[in-house]
Design an enzyme around this catalytic site. Structure first.
Site, PDB file in Angstrom:
ATOM      1  N   CYS A 160       0.867  -1.185   0.000  1.00  0.00           N
ATOM      2  CA  CYS A 160       0.000   0.000   0.000  1.00  0.00           C
ATOM      3  C   CYS A 160       0.899   1.229   0.000  1.00  0.00           C
ATOM      4  O   CYS A 160       2.121   1.102  -0.073  1.00  0.00           O
ATOM      5  CB  CYS A 160      -0.986  -0.005   1.172  1.00  0.00           C
ATOM      6  SG  CYS A 160      -0.258   0.105   2.804  1.00  0.00           S
ATOM      7  N   SER A 161       0.321   2.399   0.088  1.00  0.00           N
ATOM      8  CA  SER A 161       1.105   3.622  -0.096  1.00  0.00           C
ATOM      9  C   SER A 161       2.263   3.745   0.881  1.00  0.00           C
ATOM     10  O   SER A 161       3.347   4.171   0.494  1.00  0.00           O
ATOM     11  CB  SER A 161       0.202   4.854  -0.024  1.00  0.00           C
ATOM     12  OG  SER A 161      -0.424   4.915   1.243  1.00  0.00           O
TER      13      SER A 161
END
Length: 159
Positions: free
Chosen positions: A51-52
């Site tokens: 994820c980010s």
């Protein structure tokens, strides 16, 4: 935009405790992690997940996967906390990039530090919700997310 925690030194910490609880108490959270297990349960599938920041959703997914495969909760939590080592330089760079901004203060610094790290308390808020709703993490994985543990173990633990 992280200006929402300029005044309350606990808002970053409390925000992440809430986010982790929502991983297991909201329809969106359940659907996301159920889909994760659906994808990684396909035979011969190669999966790269991230994820980010690679610490919250990814960290929780990795934690659940480790539990599903038989790793103790203590060891899975220890692995989760390794994200702090990986995030350390990124968090330091972020703090340096904003320390001369007019809005920068000690509350902001504390909140950024909390948001760009992982803490036992974040995971514990999810675990507490799991225990309240399902009784155990394994029950959540099986009943809440619909994971076939035997199939998963066959895919990932077979020789």
């Amino acid at each position: 935009n992280l200006l929402w925690f300029l005044e309350d030194q606990t808002s970053g910490f409390e925000h992440l405790r809430k986010v982790y609880r929502e991983f297991v108490t909201t329809k969106e959270g359940i659907n996301a992690f159920s889909k994760f297990f659906e994808i990684i349960s396909k035979e011969n599938a190669v999966t790269y997940f991230h994820c980010s920041q690679g610490k919250d959703r990814t960290g929780f997914a990795a934690y659940l996967l480790e539990i599903a495969l038989g790793v103790s909760e203590e060891d899975a939590l220890e692995d989760y906390l390794l994200s702090n080592t990986a995030m350390e330089k990124r968090a330091e760079a972020l703090l340096r990039s904003v320390e001369y901004k007019p809005f920068y203060n000690e509350e902001y610094k504390k909140n950024l530090t909390d948001v760009f790290s992982v803490k036992v308390e974040y995971m514990q808020s999810a675990i507490d919700a799991i225990n309240e709703l399902y009784g155990s993490t394994m029950a959540f994985i099986i009943k809440g997310l619909g994971v076939d543990i035997n199939k998963l173990k066959e895919i990932y633990l077979s020789e």
